[in-house]
Every structure is written in C-alpha cells, then in structure tokens.
Design a protein around this motif. Structure first.
Motif, PDB file in Angstrom:
ATOM      1  N   GLY A 216       0.785  -1.233   0.000  1.00  0.00           N
ATOM      2  CA  GLY A 216       0.000   0.000   0.000  1.00  0.00           C
ATOM      3  C   GLY A 216       0.811   1.274   0.000  1.00  0.00           C
ATOM      4  N   GLU A 217       2.140   1.184  -0.077  1.00  0.00           N
ATOM      5  CA  GLU A 217       2.907   2.416   0.084  1.00  0.00           C
ATOM      6  C   GLU A 217       2.789   3.325  -1.138  1.00  0.00           C
ATOM      7  N   PHE A 218       2.850   4.617  -0.881  1.00  0.00           N
ATOM      8  CA  PHE A 218       2.616   5.596  -1.950  1.00  0.00           C
ATOM      9  C   PHE A 218       3.680   6.690  -1.959  1.00  0.00           C
ATOM     10  N   GLY A 219       3.760   7.394  -0.859  1.00  0.00           N
ATOM     11  CA  GLY A 219       4.628   8.572  -0.823  1.00  0.00           C
ATOM     12  C   GLY A 219       6.091   8.258  -1.064  1.00  0.00           C
ATOM     13  N   VAL A 220       6.596   7.239  -0.382  1.00  0.00           N
ATOM     14  CA  VAL A 220       8.005   6.901  -0.514  1.00  0.00           C
ATOM     15  C   VAL A 220       8.302   6.457  -1.947  1.00  0.00           C
ATOM     16  N   VAL A 221       7.388   5.665  -2.480  1.00  0.00           N
ATOM     17  CA  VAL A 221       7.566   5.155  -3.834  1.00  0.00           C
ATOM     18  C   VAL A 221       7.634   6.306  -4.836  1.00  0.00           C
ATOM     19  N   LEU A 222       6.733   7.248  -4.634  1.00  0.00           N
ATOM     20  CA  LEU A 222       6.680   8.381  -5.549  1.00  0.00           C
ATOM     21  C   LEU A 222       7.971   9.188  -5.489  1.00  0.00           C
ATOM     22  N   MET A 223       8.486   9.381  -4.286  1.00  0.00           N
ATOM     23  CA  MET A 223       9.707  10.169  -4.119  1.00  0.00           C
ATOM     24  C   MET A 223      10.920   9.455  -4.700  1.00  0.00           C
ATOM     25  N   VAL A 224      11.034   8.154  -4.435  1.00  0.00           N
ATOM     26  CA  VAL A 224      12.256   7.440  -4.804  1.00  0.00           C
ATOM     27  C   VAL A 224      12.140   6.803  -6.190  1.00  0.00           C
ATOM     28  N   GLY A 225      10.929   6.340  -6.525  1.00  0.00           N
ATOM     29  CA  GLY A 225      10.793   5.561  -7.751  1.00  0.00           C
ATOM     30  C   GLY A 225      10.185   6.322  -8.895  1.00  0.00           C
ATOM     31  N   GLY A 226       9.469   7.395  -8.573  1.00  0.00           N
ATOM     32  CA  GLY A 226       8.780   8.088  -9.623  1.00  0.00           C
ATOM     33  C   GLY A 226       7.586   7.279 -10.092  1.00  0.00           C
ATOM     34  N   ASN A 227       7.337   7.304 -11.375  1.00  0.00           N
ATOM     35  CA  ASN A 227       6.112   6.698 -11.892  1.00  0.00           C
ATOM     36  C   ASN A 227       6.381   6.114 -13.274  1.00  0.00           C
ATOM     37  N   ILE A 228       7.265   5.102 -13.306  1.00  0.00           N
ATOM     38  CA  ILE A 228       7.635   4.525 -14.600  1.00  0.00           C
ATOM     39  C   ILE A 228       6.888   3.194 -14.758  1.00  0.00           C
ATOM     40  N   PRO A 229       5.977   3.107 -15.709  1.00  0.00           N
ATOM     41  CA  PRO A 229       5.189   1.871 -15.847  1.00  0.00           C
ATOM     42  C   PRO A 229       6.107   0.659 -15.998  1.00  0.00           C
ATOM     43  N   GLY A 230       5.782  -0.424 -15.272  1.00  0.00           N
ATOM     44  CA  GLY A 230       6.560  -1.653 -15.389  1.00  0.00           C
ATOM     45  C   GLY A 230       7.830  -1.647 -14.553  1.00  0.00           C
ATOM     46  N   ARG A 231       8.284  -0.479 -14.127  1.00  0.00           N
ATOM     47  CA  ARG A 231       9.505  -0.434 -13.329  1.00  0.00           C
ATOM     48  C   ARG A 231       9.262   0.087 -11.932  1.00  0.00           C
ATOM     49  N   THR A 232       8.559   1.201 -11.832  1.00  0.00           N
ATOM     50  CA  THR A 232       8.350   1.749 -10.497  1.00  0.00           C
ATOM     51  C   THR A 232       6.903   2.179 -10.267  1.00  0.00           C
ATOM     52  N   ARG A 233       6.017   1.959 -11.225  1.00  0.00           N
ATOM     53  CA  ARG A 233       4.634   2.360 -10.984  1.00  0.00           C
ATOM     54  C   ARG A 233       3.920   1.229 -10.248  1.00  0.00           C
ATOM     55  N   THR A 234       3.681   1.451  -8.952  1.00  0.00           N
ATOM     56  CA  THR A 234       3.047   0.427  -8.121  1.00  0.00           C
ATOM     57  C   THR A 234       1.539   0.634  -8.129  1.00  0.00           C
ATOM     58  N   ALA A 235       0.817  -0.271  -7.469  1.00  0.00           N
ATOM     59  CA  ALA A 235      -0.636  -0.257  -7.486  1.00  0.00           C
ATOM     60  C   ALA A 235      -1.202   1.062  -6.983  1.00  0.00           C
ATOM     61  N   SER A 236      -0.673   1.553  -5.865  1.00  0.00           N
ATOM     62  CA  SER A 236      -1.266   2.761  -5.287  1.00  0.00           C
ATOM     63  C   SER A 236      -1.022   3.981  -6.172  1.00  0.00           C
ATOM     64  N   ILE A 237       0.116   3.994  -6.871  1.00  0.00           N
ATOM     65  CA  ILE A 237       0.382   5.110  -7.782  1.00  0.00           C
ATOM     66  C   ILE A 237      -0.517   5.018  -9.006  1.00  0.00           C
ATOM     67  N   SER A 238      -0.750   3.795  -9.400  1.00  0.00           N
ATOM     68  CA  SER A 238      -1.637   3.589 -10.545  1.00  0.00           C
ATOM     69  C   SER A 238      -3.046   4.091 -10.221  1.00  0.00           C
ATOM     70  N   ILE A 239      -3.492   3.883  -8.983  1.00  0.00           N
ATOM     71  CA  ILE A 239      -4.811   4.384  -8.590  1.00  0.00           C
ATOM     72  C   ILE A 239      -4.841   5.913  -8.705  1.00  0.00           C
ATOM     73  N   TYR A 240      -3.793   6.529  -8.219  1.00  0.00           N
ATOM     74  CA  TYR A 240      -3.704   7.989  -8.269  1.00  0.00           C
ATOM     75  C   TYR A 240      -3.762   8.481  -9.714  1.00  0.00           C
ATOM     76  N   ASP A 241      -3.011   7.824 -10.574  1.00  0.00           N
ATOM     77  CA  ASP A 241      -2.995   8.181 -11.995  1.00  0.00           C
ATOM     78  C   ASP A 241      -4.366   8.054 -12.621  1.00  0.00           C
ATOM     79  N   GLU A 242      -5.014   6.917 -12.273  1.00  0.00           N
ATOM     80  CA  GLU A 242      -6.330   6.665 -12.872  1.00  0.00           C
ATOM     81  C   GLU A 242      -7.342   7.720 -12.422  1.00  0.00           C
ATOM     82  N   VAL A 243      -7.263   8.132 -11.170  1.00  0.00           N
ATOM     83  CA  VAL A 243      -8.167   9.172 -10.685  1.00  0.00           C
ATOM     84  C   VAL A 243      -7.856  10.493 -11.378  1.00  0.00           C
ATOM     85  N   GLN A 244      -6.550  10.783 -11.534  1.00  0.00           N
ATOM     86  CA  GLN A 244      -6.162  12.006 -12.236  1.00  0.00           C
ATOM     87  C   GLN A 244      -6.720  12.007 -13.654  1.00  0.00           C
ATOM     88  N   ALA A 245      -6.764  10.809 -14.272  1.00  0.00           N
ATOM     89  CA  ALA A 245      -7.260  10.689 -15.631  1.00  0.00           C
ATOM     90  C   ALA A 245      -8.774  10.527 -15.640  1.00  0.00           C
TER      91      ALA A 245
END
Lengths: 369, 224
Positions: B157-186
């Motif tokens: 479920g982690e979000f903030g740390v992932v975003l800071m360290v991993g960014g949002n690269i599909p397949g590499r660092t885009r995790t489930a919780s970030i994907s939810i955020y993206d989908e809501v943004q879209a």
C-alpha cells in the motif's frame, strides 16, 4: 579431604541488596549438599552464580581446581562451558519439543546413534518410555519433574544444581518423589547442590547443609551438626529442630518403632517403618524435659541418662547440650536451669515422648552402583 | 485494473518481506535481548517510519541513494545502474519504510519467550546462536508471521516513498497505489475502483490472518 567446590562471592542484586556466601564442599564424602533458608534469602541466586547465569561482583568460584569465576583476573566461564546441570524450579521444559527431544537437547555434541542410545537410557531409567513422543503440556507434574531431571542428567554433568526440585508438585506427588529423589541422585553418582526452604526436604535429601538467612550464608556443615549446633539464634530459629541423629530401625510394633542411635535406643511413633531401615531421628529442643531423679516409668516415653556437655543461654531459654549415648539438645527455661543446677558434667534424666521423635528415612550415602 | 502495477507491487512486497525476514530478525533479536544503555535510540530509529511523513523519508532515501552519495556511487560502480527511479532503489526504500512493521512484532515475541527456557538451553551446552534457532525462533512464530504479513501488506500500500524514490515509470516503479492515483487524475474512476478494491481486500485478508493467528497464539505450545 579435597574441597571440590570452593565458593566465596558477593553478588549484587539489580534491585539493591547483596548476597554473600563463602563455603567449601567436599562432594566426594558428602555427595548431596542442601542450601536451606527461608524464601527470599538468596539461595537461588547462589545457584545461578554457580550455573554461570549470575555474575558476582566480587570473589571467586573454583570447581575441581578450575576457576569458574575470579573477580581479580576477570575470569568468567559461560554456562555452556561449566558442565553443570541445572534443574529449574518450574522445570523449564521446552514446550515445543517432545519428551525425547527435551532429554536429547543437551547431547548435540554426540553422533546420532550415541545420542539415541543415551536418550533411551534416560527414558528407561525414569520410566518414561511410553511418554517419549508427548509434549510437556500433556504431562503431569510428577512426569515433568522426571523429564526435567532426565534432561539434566543426560549430558552427564559434573555438578547438579537443583532449585526447589519438589516445590512445583502437588502434595501427594511431592511425598512420593521426595523419597525417591535422594536415591536417584546417589545412583547418578553426580554431586548435587539442592536449594530448599523445606526442613523435611533438607533432612531427607542432604548430607551437608548450609543455612542462608537474609543473603548471608550463616552456617555450613553436616546436617546433624547444623541442627544440633546452630551458629546463632537466627539459624536455630530457621532450622527449628535441635537434635538430628542417624538411627536404624531395630524393631517395629503397633506403630511404635525402636530406633538404635549408636547404642542408645529411642522409641518413636513411626508409620510404616521397616526393620533395618536407616534414617534420622529429629527431636525439637522444647520436647526434651529434664529432671534430676530417674522418672517413673510411663508409656511411650523415652528416658535417657545424660551428662550435660554445655549450657548456653539463648534469649529467654537456655540451650543444654547433653550426651545420652548420642548428642541431644534440650531447650529449658532459665528458672529450670537454676532449679536443676545445670552445669557441664552434671548427670540428669531426659524424657522425650515417642510422638515427639520424628523419624525421617534417609538412604545411606555409600550406595552400590 | 492495472495488472502490471499490481504485479509490480506484489513483487516488491514479496522481496521486501524476504529481505525484512533476513535483516529484521537479527535486529529484533538484538532489541529483545541487548542490555545496552543506548538501545532506546536504536528502537526510536527503527520506529521512525511509523510517524515520519513518507515524503520526508523518501526525500532522505533519494538523497542517500543518489549518484552523488557514497551508496549511490558504490552501487553504480558495481551494477552500472542508478538506484533512484529503479526497482532496486524502490526495494531499499520499502525495506526502510516497512522496517518497524517487521521488527516490532518480532522483537515483542522474542522478548516474550520464557527466560528460563533460554537459560536452560545455555546450561545444556547450547550456544547463544543455537539457543536462538532451537528455542527462541520456534516459540516466536506468531510474531514472525505477524511481522511478515504486516511488512507485505504495508509495502503493497505504500505511496509517498515510492513516488519520491521511484517516480512513476510503468513496469519499473509504478506500483498499485500510484496507478490508482494516476487513474483518478485521468478521471478513470472505474479502473481506480477496481485496483483500490483489490488492495482493500488484500489488506483486510492480511490483517484478519494476523489477528486470527494472535487469538490462538501460543496455544500449540502452551504448558497448561
């Protein structure tokens, strides 16, 4: 006479207070020593220092010439390296291991067939074969005690330390196992130091006894000597019995036993004594009454002609040590001392009711193994 | 549902759990048994991720792993890659972020093992390490399972740390919780809802397992 254990240490307790004890123990001639004292006197702490679980602040501990602890050189041997068997008060059986695995736990250094053999030996010795696969929680108190003792003996330690070995048991089981424990310890042939607060247990188990009061070892010596010649009023109060004599049952009739104490005979009310049985006769000083004239013969009462050896005032009472064929101690009031003119060398008659003589069966130290 | 992101999260959570089981157990044992005076400082450091905002933790991890830090340079010279915005970097951040969730339950159950059992083991000749393996670990399994389950669920479920360290690269660092955020943004609420429901069910299942286990905890070995 070689002192196998030489203990002289001061232990500081985390909550304040200190335990101080100094004693030597010749385990070859007195294989079972008892550390006796009221609860909270520090008996367990001394046992833990011997096991290597409690490090004293000062002093030294030497076992068979090997220093286990020496404050001046900073010597401290870890429990793993002492070859000591410690029987915990609550037995501390490993709850996740079976009886057989508990017993085999200390045999990790052996190869598998040898380990299996030793476990089987212990299971047989303690009659635990049928319980080998059981977990400790499915054992009775008495069975747990036997498993714990078997586990402690399996690695063949050089020294056994038993912390209140019978206190976790219910009363009937305790009676049975108390009688059996001394024979088991003697049969194992390993010197044992037993901690107890129970006077009967001390009498029944020990050859030597140390009395610990308020963190100080007040006296250490042969059982009869500690009871008969306590080092002070506090020791006398703690042990509570003044005369302890080795005896042999020479006759037994209608619950009344005749005990032979090195020539002198004592009548005692004993339940189920066997002729030829050895044991200790215990007599409280208050139960010995003295008179100048030979008293009238009356039923079950012992009359002994005694010579006064020593007279020692002790608070409101006077402790009178007598020789009546065996050492006997009487506690009399100050007025009776005057009345009887008790002085060393004087001949008096002592009377002891048979029910006041307490017989404790005691297996002789020398056993054929 | 973004299966790629969920798969990545599961992979990250699994690796984090394994790493925390290996690194966390010795640390938990030290916390449970050490008598050092400054032990409380270590305990406080381990507990930090519970109270620290994930962005703060992520910020420092990013700095610590960056190409100008000793750790980053060492990693670059060994592997040729960079830690930030990579799966490996994410893993390091996740381990730190979930550390208390693994270490605290483990330390608590190690400390709860009856002291006399440990001492009995020593007196029977077993070394400290062997005592830990043969007595402490088997008697602490509810704490180990709790630690593992919580680190897994927390990493999922982690979000903030992932975003800071991993960014949002599909397949590499885009995790489930970030994907939810993206989908809501879209404004793709349906997709976001599916992924969110998946995480909700997974978290609930993990916590139910943990609490259910603790209800019956210790009973298999209880003495009486």
């Amino acid at each position: 006479m070689a002192n196998e254990l030489s203990f002289d240490a001061r232990i500081e307790l985390p909550g304040g207070g200190t335990i101080e004890a100094a004693f030597d123990w010749d385990a070859a001639s007195a294989p079972i020593a008892v550390l006796f004292g009221p609860s909270g006197a520090g008996k367990t702490t001394i046992l833990r220092a011997l096991a290597g679980l409690e490090r004293p602040a000062a002093g030294r501990i030497v076992w068979r010439g090997r220093p286990w602890f020496n404050a001046t050189d900073g010597v401290w041997l870890a429990p793993q390296r002492r070859r000591v068997g410690l029987l915990f008060q609550d037995y501390a059986l490993f709850p996740h291991l079976s009886v057989a695995d508990n017993i085999g736990y200390g045999l990790a250094g052996l190869d598998r067939p040898e380990r299996r053999k030793r476990v089987a030996e212990q299971l047989a010795l303690f009659g635990l074969e049928a319980l080998a696969d059981r977990k400790p929680r499915r054992l009775s108190g008495g069975e747990r005690q036997r498993v714990a003792l078997a586990r402690t003996l399996a690695p063949r330690p050089e020294l056994l330390l038993l912390d209140e070995p019978l206190s976790a048991l219910d009363a009937p089981t305790r009676e049975t196992l108390r009688a059996e424990l001394r024979s088991r310890l003697l049969a194992a042939g390993i010197p044992a130091l037993v901690v107890t607060h129970d006077r009967n247990e001390a009498l029944l188990l020990g050859d030597r006894m140390g009395v610990l009061i308020d963190g100080r070892l007040r006296q250490m010596g042969p059982i009869a000597e500690v009871f008969g010649r306590p080092a002070g009023a506090d020791v006398a109060k703690a042990v509570g019995v003044e005369t302890v004599v080795p005896v042999r049952v020479v006759g037994c009739e209608a619950g009344l036993a005749t005990l032979d104490a090195g020539g002198a005979s004592i009548m005692a009310v004993v339940d189920g004594a066997v002729e030829g049985q050895r044991g200790l006769a215990c007599i409280r000083g208050e139960d010995v009454s003295l008179s100048i004239e030979p008293p009238q013969r009356d039923s079950p009462r012992n009359h002994l002609r005694c010579t006064v050896v020593e007279v020692q005032p002790e608070g409101p009472l006077v402790r009178v040590r007598l020789d009546g064929g065996f050492p006997l101690t009487a506690l009399v009031t100050r007025p009776s001392r005057e009345e009887l003119a008790l002085e060393p060398g004087r001949v008096v008659w002592s009377a002891i009711k048979a029910p006041a003589v307490h017989f404790v069966p005691h297996v002789a130290t020398k056993v054929v193994r | 549902m973004d299966w790629q992101a969920i798969g990545l999260s599961l992979r990250l959570a699994a690796w984090t759990t394994v790493a925390l089981a290996l690194l966390g157990a010795p640390l938990a044992a030290w916390i449970a048994f050490s008598r050092r005076r400054w032990k409380f400082l270590v305990e406080a450091v381990v507990a930090l991720p519970i109270v620290l905002p994930p962005t703060v933790l992520g910020f420092y991890v990013l700095l610590a792993l960056g190409p100008r830090s000793p750790v980053g340079r060492l990693y670059e010279s060994v592997s040729g890659g960079l830690l930030p915005f990579s799966f490996e970097g994410l893993l390091v951040a996740s381990i730190l972020y979930s550390l208390p969730f693994a270490v605290q339950p483990m330390a608590a159950s190690f400390a709860a093992v009856d002291r006399s059992l440990i001492e009995a083991s020593w007196c029977l000749g077993a070394s400290r390490l062997r005592t830990f393996q043969r007595v402490v670990l088997p008697l602490s399994w509810p704490g180990l399972v709790t630690g593992a389950t919580l680190s897994f669920a927390h990493t999922m479920g982690e979000f903030g740390v992932v975003l800071m360290v991993g960014g949002n690269i599909p397949g590499r660092t885009r995790t489930a919780s970030i994907s939810i955020y993206d989908e809501v943004q879209a404004l793709d609420y349906a997709a976001a809802g599916e992924t969110a429901a998946f995480l909700l069910v997974l978290s609930f299942a993990a916590l139910s397992l943990t609490y259910g286990l603790h209800r019956r905890a210790w009973s298999p070995w209880r003495m009486s």
